[in-house]
Design a protein around this motif. Structure first.
Motif, PDB file in Angstrom:
ATOM      1  N   GLY A 202       0.919  -1.091   0.056  1.00 40.74           N
ATOM      2  CA  GLY A 202      -0.159   0.058   0.287  1.00 40.74           C
ATOM      3  C   GLY A 202       0.859   1.272  -0.059  1.00 40.74           C
ATOM      4  O   GLY A 202       2.125   1.231   0.159  1.00 40.74           O
ATOM      5  N   PHE A 203       0.146   2.273  -0.180  1.00 36.33           N
ATOM      6  CA  PHE A 203       1.013   3.627  -0.102  1.00 36.33           C
ATOM      7  C   PHE A 203       1.485   3.751   1.343  1.00 36.33           C
ATOM      8  O   PHE A 203       0.916   3.380   2.314  1.00 36.33           O
ATOM      9  CB  PHE A 203       0.150   4.801  -0.299  1.00 36.33           C
ATOM     10  N   PRO A 204       2.668   4.317   1.345  1.00 37.48           N
ATOM     11  CA  PRO A 204       3.178   4.283   2.995  1.00 37.48           C
ATOM     12  C   PRO A 204       3.029   5.524   3.670  1.00 37.48           C
ATOM     13  O   PRO A 204       3.656   6.188   4.180  1.00 37.48           O
ATOM     14  CB  PRO A 204       4.914   4.184   2.277  1.00 37.48           C
ATOM     15  N   PHE A 205       1.595   5.494   3.944  1.00 39.39           N
ATOM     16  CA  PHE A 205       0.976   6.411   4.855  1.00 39.39           C
ATOM     17  C   PHE A 205       0.946   5.942   6.280  1.00 39.39           C
ATOM     18  O   PHE A 205       0.791   4.954   6.409  1.00 39.39           O
ATOM     19  CB  PHE A 205      -0.362   6.523   4.529  1.00 39.39           C
ATOM     20  N   LYS A 206       0.891   7.004   7.164  1.00 39.32           N
ATOM     21  CA  LYS A 206       0.660   6.589   8.441  1.00 39.32           C
ATOM     22  C   LYS A 206      -0.563   6.194   8.832  1.00 39.32           C
ATOM     23  O   LYS A 206      -0.487   5.263   9.588  1.00 39.32           O
ATOM     24  CB  LYS A 206       0.837   8.014   9.406  1.00 39.32           C
ATOM     25  N   ARG A 207      -1.521   6.568   8.026  1.00 36.59           N
ATOM     26  CA  ARG A 207      -2.898   6.182   8.135  1.00 36.59           C
ATOM     27  C   ARG A 207      -2.898   4.215   8.021  1.00 36.59           C
ATOM     28  O   ARG A 207      -3.599   3.363   8.382  1.00 36.59           O
ATOM     29  CB  ARG A 207      -3.806   6.503   7.051  1.00 36.59           C
TER      30      ARG A 207
ATOM     31  N   TRP B 161       7.734  -3.944   2.513  1.00 32.74           N
ATOM     32  CA  TRP B 161       6.452  -3.078   2.195  1.00 32.74           C
ATOM     33  C   TRP B 161       6.657  -2.737   0.732  1.00 32.74           C
ATOM     34  O   TRP B 161       7.188  -2.024   0.522  1.00 32.74           O
ATOM     35  CB  TRP B 161       6.204  -2.065   3.371  1.00 32.74           C
ATOM     36  N   PHE B 162       5.520  -3.211  -0.101  1.00 37.55           N
ATOM     37  CA  PHE B 162       5.480  -2.679  -1.228  1.00 37.55           C
ATOM     38  C   PHE B 162       4.465  -1.459  -1.561  1.00 37.55           C
ATOM     39  O   PHE B 162       3.265  -1.593  -1.110  1.00 37.55           O
ATOM     40  CB  PHE B 162       5.142  -3.726  -2.565  1.00 37.55           C
ATOM     41  N   GLY B 163       4.860  -0.540  -2.249  1.00 34.57           N
ATOM     42  CA  GLY B 163       4.002   0.674  -2.698  1.00 34.57           C
ATOM     43  C   GLY B 163       4.780   1.831  -3.181  1.00 34.57           C
ATOM     44  O   GLY B 163       5.749   2.011  -2.849  1.00 34.57           O
ATOM     45  N   ALA B 164       4.055   2.695  -3.987  1.00 38.09           N
ATOM     46  CA  ALA B 164       4.650   3.617  -4.624  1.00 38.09           C
ATOM     47  C   ALA B 164       5.280   4.628  -3.588  1.00 38.09           C
ATOM     48  O   ALA B 164       4.460   5.045  -2.612  1.00 38.09           O
ATOM     49  CB  ALA B 164       3.668   4.359  -5.395  1.00 38.09           C
ATOM     50  N   ARG B 165       6.467   5.098  -3.792  1.00 37.60           N
ATOM     51  CA  ARG B 165       7.115   5.809  -2.967  1.00 37.60           C
ATOM     52  C   ARG B 165       7.110   7.372  -3.055  1.00 37.60           C
ATOM     53  O   ARG B 165       7.810   7.983  -3.598  1.00 37.60           O
ATOM     54  CB  ARG B 165       8.578   5.608  -2.749  1.00 37.60           C
TER      55      ARG B 165
END
Length: 336
Positions: free
Chosen positions: A166-171, A191-195
């Protein structure tokens, strides 16, 4: 019947859950044998809108002038904007009224879960609606031993893997993912996700820049590679604080990867602790659960098998049938 499937800024959202849901709708309608277009200036009988920007509002107003029924798919709430990008908490506060006005323009709403419907009803919106999962392509997302082996070889991993996507958001709980990893140095956490670092708060940028030795942030990968990741992982760990469904959870379930999630309302009545997933409330609980799944393969297999059944109930072929039924119902109601 011809359907408009509309989403704005498709290139921008292509790596997001909304972008994936939009692609899922196209495949679901194809399987259902329904004709659709993505061009809002085309001819169509009903509009299915996925985004909430100015382009979406223009399309909805166009449909109103043409007496074309509008279904608005609720992918975005003020709650799931919080703790994401820079200034997202301020935007979440001011967006609630804007979202309320937009969704109220629709003839019908589609909610990914009953939880999302509850959130929107609490805004005071009374537009009729239907709960339909975003779905998952269970033919694509299925356990693949060969892809799992290639994945391990690519990253040089022999031991247990804990996966996040997922997007590496705090949420999304990226900070908790890393905190748990620090406690479990004998496991590899990926963790995979667009940085999209330019829009992330400093706290999260620092986590991505200086992760523990057993944590890897490779960025975005293709769906085929992701199948290998789900297939290779011993645990899918998704400690998100707020979701409207979580397509990555469906993908992990579909690939028979044991799923560990935070015990939050969105998972009520379709994910059950100890049956098709494991749920925790704190990093201490997550650590214990992950240790148990890594140590007890039979527990992981049991959870994974039930998870696959949950995914099959949400296969895109089933979603196509539900969308067709909803379109027909809305057309009958709005056109008489």
């Amino acid at each position: 019947m011809k359907v408009l499937l509309y989403a704005e800024a498709t290139r921008l959202i292509s790596k997001s859950g909304i972008g994936t849901a939009y692609k899922h709708q196209m495949e679901a309608l194809r399987r259902a044998g329904l004709d659709y277009t993505s061009d809002w200036e085309d001819e169509y009988d009903i509009a299915h809108v996925n985004t909430v920007g100015p382009g979406a509002k223009t399309v909805v107003q166009h449909c109103k002038r043409k007496n074309i029924p509008v279904i608005w798919h609720v992918h975005t709430t003020a709650e799931d904007i919080k703790n994401s990008f820079i200034f997202s908490n301020f935007y979440a506060r001011v967006s609630r009224n804007s979202l309320k006005k937009k969704y109220a323009m629709a003839d019908h709403l589609i909610f990914p879960t009953h939880y999302t419907e509850t959130v929107i009803r609490n805004y005071g919106i009374h537009v009729p609606g239907t709960v339909i999962s975003n779905g998952v392509d269970t033919a694509m997302f299925k356990k693949d031993v060969d892809k799992a082996q290639k994945f391990r070889e690519r990253f040089g991993i022999k031991g247990p893997i804990v996966l996040g996507v997922g997007f590496p958001f705090k949420r999304k709980g990226i900070h908790d993912f890393v905190s748990v990893a620090r406690r479990m140095k004998d496991l590899t956490f990926i963790w995979f996700g667009a940085r999209i670092t330019s829009v992330l708060p400093r706290e999260i940028r620092q986590i991505l820049k200086n992760p523990p030795e057993n944590v890897i942030f490779p960025g975005f990968i293709s769906q085929e590679e992701l199948v290998g990741a789900y297939s290779a992982a011993d645990v899918f760990f998704f400690p998100t604080y707020e979701e409207n469904e979580g397509i990555v959870v469906l993908e992990a379930l579909s690939c028979e990867c044991p799923v560990v999630v935070r015990d939050i309302p969105v998972y009520e009545n379709w994910l059950w602790h100890g049956t098709n997933c494991m749920k925790g409330h704190s990093n201490e609980e997550f650590e214990k659960i992950i240790k148990a799944l890594v140590a007890d393969k039979s527990l992981g297999l049991k959870i994974a098998s039930e998870g696959r059944k949950t995914a099959l109930e949400r296969d895109l072929s089933e979603i196509g049938k539900l969308l067709t039924k909803t379109y027909e119902s809305v057309l009958r109601r709005c056109k008489g």
